[in-house]
Design an enzyme around this catalytic site. Structure first.
Site, PDB file in Angstrom:
ATOM      1  N   HIS A 133      -7.890  -5.195  -0.753  1.00  0.00           N
ATOM      2  CA  HIS A 133      -6.957  -4.445  -0.552  1.00  0.00           C
ATOM      3  C   HIS A 133      -6.534  -4.775   1.081  1.00  0.00           C
ATOM      4  CE1 HIS A 133      -3.858  -1.005  -0.511  1.00  0.00           C
ATOM      5  NE2 HIS A 133      -4.375  -1.019   0.750  1.00  0.00           N
TER       6      HIS A 133
ATOM      7  N   ASP B 198     -10.070  -3.697  -5.170  1.00  0.00           N
ATOM      8  CA  ASP B 198      -9.230  -2.741  -4.539  1.00  0.00           C
ATOM      9  C   ASP B 198      -9.402  -1.409  -5.350  1.00  0.00           C
ATOM     10  OD1 ASP B 198      -7.171  -1.139  -3.327  1.00  0.00           O
ATOM     11  OD2 ASP B 198      -5.603  -2.772  -3.480  1.00  0.00           O
TER      12      ASP B 198
ATOM     13  N   SER C  19       0.830  -1.021   0.014  1.00  0.00           N
ATOM     14  CA  SER C  19       0.064  -0.036  -0.099  1.00  0.00           C
ATOM     15  C   SER C  19       0.916   1.314   0.070  1.00  0.00           C
ATOM     16  CB  SER C  19      -0.877  -0.001   1.247  1.00  0.00           C
ATOM     17  OG  SER C  19      -2.020   0.789   1.015  1.00  0.00           O
TER      18      SER C  19
END
Length: 237
Positions: free
Chosen positions: A174, A144, A49
């Site tokens: 995610h 995501d 991320s």
């Protein structure tokens, strides 16, 4: 050996503080690798991320500066561009954990001004060139908002001559890799990452689409891979 970087956080320390800390930590590891029983010739960066964003930014900085020489980048559903208008943002704006509105809020905390979002150190996808970057494994999740920008980054690397595999996990959201205790897809992604880190640039999955995107089949990687020790050093951001 894994080096985890405790970088400064926004909003108290907005961009480029985190990137500077990540870069400084990477340089320190390269300069002091022998003192911590590491190998300065086998340094890799990785993150998930926002950490994937920092890892990609550090790879760009290291390439432009000429030091250190990084041998790989491992990016789990990375943030690669400031913006919220991709197809995956539209398809997965809400209902799948990470939302579009949350990403807008995160970016507002991170950047001093929206113009900073055009800086390649904030948006690695916008770098003028992606040539001569380290080989990459990029893992994305089907549901995501960040899916498309991660895959676009991998495609840009490939077009620039960088060995890069982009692997999308169907049915996932995610952060699924951090749920490996309960999700087989997470365990599979970790095993794939281990294999990548151990195998230099072995980046050719058994089947790929013309775009270079590979749709993973869970269970493809044996869990035996997880029990083997890594003989490489990488920086976790």
């Amino acid at each position: 050996m894994v080096v985890s970087v405790d970088y400064r956080l926004a909003p108290e320390h907005p961009f480029p503080a985190a990137v500077e800390d990540a870069d400084e930590a990477t340089r320190w590891v390269a300069e002091n690798a022998t003192y911590i029983c590491g190998d300065p010739q086998r340094i890799r960066v990785g993150g998930d991320s926002a950490g994937g964003n920092l890892a990609a930014a550090v790879a760009l900085i290291a390439r432009d500066r000429g030091f250190p020489t990084l041998t790989a980048q491992l990016l789990f559903y990375p943030v690669t561009r400031y913006g919220f208008e991709t197809e995956s943002y539209r398809q997965n704006a809400g209902g799948y954990g990470l939302t579009r509105e949350e990403m807008i809020w995160f970016w507002r905390q991170y950047l001093k001004t929206p113009e900073d979002g055009e800086n390649p150190r904030a948006s690695p996808l916008l770098a003028r060139s992606h040539e001569n970057l380290p080989p990459a494994l990029i893992v994305t999740a089907e549901y995501d908002p960040l899916r498309d920008e991660g895959e676009a980054y991998g495609e840009s690397l490939r077009r620039s001559g960088v060995p890069a595999a982009v692997v999308r996990y169907p049915g996932t959201i995610h952060g699924f890799v951090t749920m490996a205790k309960i999700l087989p897809e997470g365990r599979d992604a970790i095993a794939r990452a281990v294999d990548f880190l151990k195998s230099e640039v072995r980046l050719s999955p058994p089947t790929r689409r013309a775009s270079g995107l590979y749709i993973s089949k869970t269970g493809e990687y044996h869990q035996e891979s997880l029990r083997k020790y890594l003989d490489k050093m990488w920086i976790c951001l």
